[in-house]
Scaffold this motif. Sequence first.
Motif, short mmCIF file in Angstrom:
data_model
loop_
_atom_site.label_atom_id
_atom_site.label_comp_id
_atom_site.label_asym_id
_atom_site.label_seq_id
_atom_site.Cartn_x
_atom_site.Cartn_y
_atom_site.Cartn_z
N ARG A 1 45.31 51.81 -9.19
CA ARG A 1 45.76 51.16 -10.42
C ARG A 1 47.12 50.48 -10.23
O ARG A 1 47.33 49.35 -10.70
N GLU A 2 48.01 51.14 -9.50
CA GLU A 2 49.33 50.55 -9.24
C GLU A 2 49.23 49.31 -8.35
O GLU A 2 49.97 48.33 -8.55
N LEU A 3 48.31 49.35 -7.39
CA LEU A 3 48.13 48.18 -6.51
C LEU A 3 47.62 46.98 -7.30
O LEU A 3 47.99 45.84 -7.02
N ALA A 4 46.77 47.23 -8.28
CA ALA A 4 46.25 46.14 -9.09
C ALA A 4 47.29 45.62 -10.07
O ALA A 4 47.34 44.41 -10.35
N ALA A 5 48.14 46.51 -10.59
CA ALA A 5 49.11 46.11 -11.62
C ALA A 5 50.37 45.50 -11.04
O ALA A 5 50.94 44.57 -11.63
N MET A 6 50.84 46.02 -9.91
CA MET A 6 52.10 45.52 -9.36
C MET A 6 52.04 45.48 -7.82
O MET A 6 52.66 46.31 -7.15
N PRO A 7 51.27 44.56 -7.28
CA PRO A 7 51.09 44.49 -5.82
C PRO A 7 52.38 44.26 -5.05
O PRO A 7 52.56 44.82 -3.96
N ASP B 1 43.69 46.50 4.30
CA ASP B 1 43.17 47.45 3.31
C ASP B 1 44.36 48.13 2.62
O ASP B 1 44.87 49.13 3.11
N PRO B 2 44.79 47.59 1.49
CA PRO B 2 45.99 48.11 0.84
C PRO B 2 45.87 49.57 0.41
O PRO B 2 46.81 50.34 0.55
N LEU B 3 44.72 49.95 -0.12
CA LEU B 3 44.55 51.33 -0.58
C LEU B 3 44.61 52.30 0.59
O LEU B 3 45.29 53.34 0.51
N ALA B 4 43.94 51.98 1.67
CA ALA B 4 43.96 52.85 2.85
C ALA B 4 45.37 52.96 3.41
O ALA B 4 45.81 54.04 3.83
N ALA B 5 46.10 51.85 3.41
CA ALA B 5 47.46 51.86 3.94
C ALA B 5 48.36 52.77 3.12
O ALA B 5 49.09 53.61 3.66
N HIS B 6 48.33 52.63 1.81
CA HIS B 6 49.17 53.46 0.94
C HIS B 6 48.70 54.92 0.96
O HIS B 6 49.53 55.84 0.91
N ALA B 7 47.40 55.13 1.02
CA ALA B 7 46.89 56.50 1.04
C ALA B 7 47.39 57.23 2.28
O ALA B 7 47.80 58.39 2.20
N GLU B 8 47.37 56.55 3.42
CA GLU B 8 47.78 57.21 4.65
C GLU B 8 49.29 57.37 4.74
O GLU B 8 49.79 58.46 5.03
N VAL B 9 50.03 56.30 4.48
CA VAL B 9 51.48 56.34 4.67
C VAL B 9 52.18 57.07 3.54
O VAL B 9 53.09 57.88 3.77
N GLU B 10 51.77 56.82 2.31
CA GLU B 10 52.45 57.39 1.15
C GLU B 10 51.92 58.76 0.75
O GLU B 10 52.69 59.67 0.42
N LEU B 11 50.59 58.92 0.79
CA LEU B 11 49.98 60.15 0.30
C LEU B 11 49.51 61.10 1.40
O LEU B 11 49.25 62.27 1.13
N GLY B 12 49.38 60.59 2.61
CA GLY B 12 48.86 61.43 3.69
C GLY B 12 47.39 61.75 3.52
O GLY B 12 46.93 62.83 3.90
#
Length: 247
Positions: A103-109, A141-152
Amino acid sequence: MPRPDPSSPNDTRGPHEDREPHTAGLASKLNWLRAGVLGANDGIVSTAGLVVGVAAATTNESAILTAGAAGLAAGAVSMALGEYVSVSAQRDTERAALHTERRELAAMPEAELAELAALLEGKGLSAVTARAAAEELTARDPLAAHAEVELGIDPTELANPWVAAVSSAVSFTLGALVPLLMVVAAPDTVRIPVTFVAVLCALAATGSISAWLGRARRGRAVVRVVFGGALAMVVTYGVGQLFDTVV
C-alpha cells in the motif's frame, strides 16, 4: 566480487571448500531441519521420562506400553498444534507487513525509494551506490526489494503452518519411538538400564546434529542435552519408585 567458477583453472579452492549457495532458502531449510531435530529431542526426553517412571512403578508391560503410547500421541498432537498456532501467527504478521508495504509503495513510491536507498546506505553502501541499487531493485520488483531489505521477508517463502505442524509431529514421534521401543523390547531385569543408555545415545546424536546445524561447539551441546535427559529420567524414576513404595 563474483565467486570463482569451479570449472575454471583459477579456482584454487579444495574439493571440500565452501561452494554451497548462500541463499535465504538454504537458511530457511536449515531452520526447519534444526526445528525437526529439536522436536525429536523433545519426543525422546518426554517419552523416556514417562516410560521410565511407569517402569519404575510396575513391570506390567501393557501398562508401560499404554502410558508410553498415550504420551507419544499427546505430545505429537501438542507439538503440532503449538507449531501450527505459532507459525500461523507469524504468517499473518508477514502478510500484514507485506500488505502495508504494498500500500505504501502504491501511495508514495518516491518516499519508499528514498527509504530503500537509506536502508542500503545503512548497510555500508555509499549514498550514490545505495541510490543506484535502490533504483535498480525497485525497477525489478519493488515489493520484493522492500520485503527483503526492510522487513527481512521473502514474499515467495512465507512461513507455512501446515508444514511446521506436520514436521513437528513427525519429528516428535520418531524421537519418542526410541524409548518406547526400548522399554518394551528389553527384558524386565534390564528394562530401565537399556532404555536409559539408548536414550542417552539418541540425545547425544540429536545434540551433535543440532550443534552442527548451528555451527556451535558439539561437546557443549551434547553434554547439555544428555544431562537434561538423564536428569528427567532420574526424577521420573524416583517418582515411579515412590508410587510403587506407597502402593
